[in-house]
Design an enzyme around this catalytic site. Structure first.
Site, PDB file in Angstrom:
ATOM      1  N   ARG A   1       2.393   5.323  -0.103  1.00 25.68           N
ATOM      2  CA  ARG A   1       3.560   6.028   0.417  1.00 25.68           C
ATOM      3  C   ARG A   1       3.363   6.332   1.900  1.00 25.68           C
ATOM      4  O   ARG A   1       2.233   6.403   2.395  1.00 25.68           O
ATOM      5  CB  ARG A   1       3.785   7.340  -0.342  1.00 25.68           C
ATOM      6  N   LYS A  47       0.831  12.365  -4.633  1.00 25.16           N
ATOM      7  CA  LYS A  47       1.718  13.481  -4.931  1.00 25.16           C
ATOM      8  C   LYS A  47       1.022  14.411  -5.917  1.00 25.16           C
ATOM      9  O   LYS A  47       0.403  13.957  -6.866  1.00 25.16           O
ATOM     10  CB  LYS A  47       3.025  12.972  -5.554  1.00 25.16           C
ATOM     11  N   HIS A  97       9.223   2.635   2.841  1.00 24.33           N
ATOM     12  CA  HIS A  97       9.255   2.586   1.371  1.00 24.33           C
ATOM     13  C   HIS A  97       9.592   1.181   0.874  1.00 24.33           C
ATOM     14  O   HIS A  97       9.140   0.778  -0.208  1.00 24.33           O
ATOM     15  CB  HIS A  97      10.264   3.596   0.819  1.00 24.33           C
ATOM     16  N   ARG A 110       6.506  -0.710   0.616  1.00 23.43           N
ATOM     17  CA  ARG A 110       5.838  -0.353  -0.654  1.00 23.43           C
ATOM     18  C   ARG A 110       6.425  -1.180  -1.790  1.00 23.43           C
ATOM     19  O   ARG A 110       5.692  -1.731  -2.619  1.00 23.43           O
ATOM     20  CB  ARG A 110       6.022   1.143  -0.902  1.00 23.43           C
ATOM     21  N   HIS A 144       1.388   5.647  -9.986  1.00 22.75           N
ATOM     22  CA  HIS A 144       2.314   6.180 -10.989  1.00 22.75           C
ATOM     23  C   HIS A 144       1.581   6.384 -12.311  1.00 22.75           C
ATOM     24  O   HIS A 144       0.762   5.550 -12.708  1.00 22.75           O
ATOM     25  CB  HIS A 144       3.482   5.225 -11.225  1.00 22.75           C
ATOM     26  N   TYR A 154      10.517  -3.811 -10.862  1.00 21.57           N
ATOM     27  CA  TYR A 154       9.927  -5.031 -10.304  1.00 21.57           C
ATOM     28  C   TYR A 154      10.034  -6.217 -11.255  1.00 21.57           C
ATOM     29  O   TYR A 154      10.025  -7.362 -10.818  1.00 21.57           O
ATOM     30  CB  TYR A 154       8.468  -4.759  -9.896  1.00 21.57           C
TER      31      TYR A 154
END
Length: 356
Positions: free
Chosen positions: A210, A234, A306, A309, A332, A341
């Site tokens: 990120r 995060k 982004h 990414r 994630h 994706y």
């Protein structure tokens, strides 16, 4: 927005807020929420509290005087009236005839309020060890999500990705072709940051981290021998992220000129620096966003960090067909986020249709 200006704006908004929002802010700093997120939330709280006063729901003279009981006693109908106000209020954009704000903005406002209510009703501990109140009206308010299938979203995003050999073509364009059309003055600025800019783009395209994770990298966080970077994800979790080997020469070139070019001393620990009047500072997210937009627009299409990414994630899925691997690379916890994706890489489906 540069960090100094961002912090200045945050202090400006904090000076307007009631005590319980200041407590919320302090609590979320320890999570940690990013300053950008907290700034956006404070903006939304100001908008909401102004509405409470203007609509007569609160009789406070100013935002700071709004009583916590006002939030506790808000009804579902009150919150629905606020959402209706957002949808129908005159636009502040003088160039637009559109009434109200977008659904995305409304969702962001409701998300900010949900976070505040969750803190007040579940997370905080008062003198008696209990939350300030228990009634969470935000649990009765649903957000309207944009109706779009994964396939439709994937097709839209695909146009903004540098897939296949376009990843290296983009880097090559920045390195060898971008400067051709520049004036002598513009070239001087470009040459000063060329190695750094290429290193940042290569890192984003090779790791899929990120923007905030790239900005917060320190020198100690990068291992070029193993092509690994240590990032803060995060929620504050530390994670080791692999990089594709194509990024190595760009990162090596930048590191070879970093100290001299940006006048970095031992105390300047940030990996990516900017320099103004002889003083080095950590580059901020806004500068990287503008830099990526500038180069990408000249190359093909204007994109955000982004989207770089997304580019890495799509290329990795295309090569491995493993959603688990992609989710681990992106940080994630679930593979659900990576479903997108599988729709971007849909050549097999198209080939099957062609054979009908």
């Amino acid at each position: 927005m540069k960090r100094e200006l961002l912090l200045e704006k945050i202090e400006e908004y904090k000076s307007l807020m009631p005590w319980f929002v200041l407590e919320y802010y302090q609590s979320k700093l320890s999570v940690p929420y990013s300053f950008t997120t907290l700034y956006e939330y404070l903006k939304e709280y100001k908008r909401f509290f102004n509405w409470l006063i203007d609509s007569g729901i609160s009789d406070a003279d100013d935002i700071a005087s709004i009583h916590i009981k006002t939030l506790e006693n808000l009804t579902k109908k009150d919150m629905e009236s606020f959402v209706l106000y957002l949808r129908e209020r005159p636009s502040l954009n003088t160039y637009s005839k559109k009434q109200g704000v977008s659904q995305t903005t409304i969702n962001r406002t409701l998300s900010a309020l949900s976070s505040l209510y969750k803190y007040l009703t579940e997370e905080v501990e008062g003198p008696d060890g209990e939350p300030y109140f228990y009634r969470n009206v935000m649990k009765k308010i649903s957000t309207k999500k944009k109706k779009e299938t994964l396939a439709a979203r994937a097709e839209n995003i695909k146009q903004k990705l540098f897939l296949g050999d376009e990843t290296m073509k983009f880097l090559d364009y920045v390195e060898n072709e971008y400067e051709v059309k520049l004036s002598n003055r513009a070239k001087s600025s470009f040459y000063k940051n060329k190695e750094r800019d290429l290193a940042i783009i290569a890192l984003l395209l090779s790791s899929g981290v990120r923007l905030s994770e790239a900005v917060n990298l320190d020198l100690k966080d990068i291992n070029l021998k193993r092509m690994v970077i240590d990032v803060t994800r995060k929620g504050g979790q530390r994670d080791s992220v692999n990089m594709a080997s194509f990024a190595r020469p760009y990162l090596e070139n930048y590191l070879s000129i970093r100290n001299k070019r940006y006048k970095a001393e031992k105390q300047d620990v940030a990996l990516f620096l900017t320099e103004y009047r002889g003083v080095p500072n950590r580059i901020d997210a806004s500068s990287i966003e503008k830099m990526v937009a500038k180069y990408s627009q000249d190359f093909k299409i204007r994109v955000t960090p982004h989207k770089l990414r997304h580019t890495l994630a799509t290329r990795l899925y295309d090569a491995t067909k493993s959603q688990v691997l992609v989710s681990h690379q992106l940080g994630h916890a679930s593979t659900q986020v990576t479903d997108l994706y599988t729709h971007i890489v849909n050549d097999e489906q198209k080939n099957a249709l062609d054979n009908l």
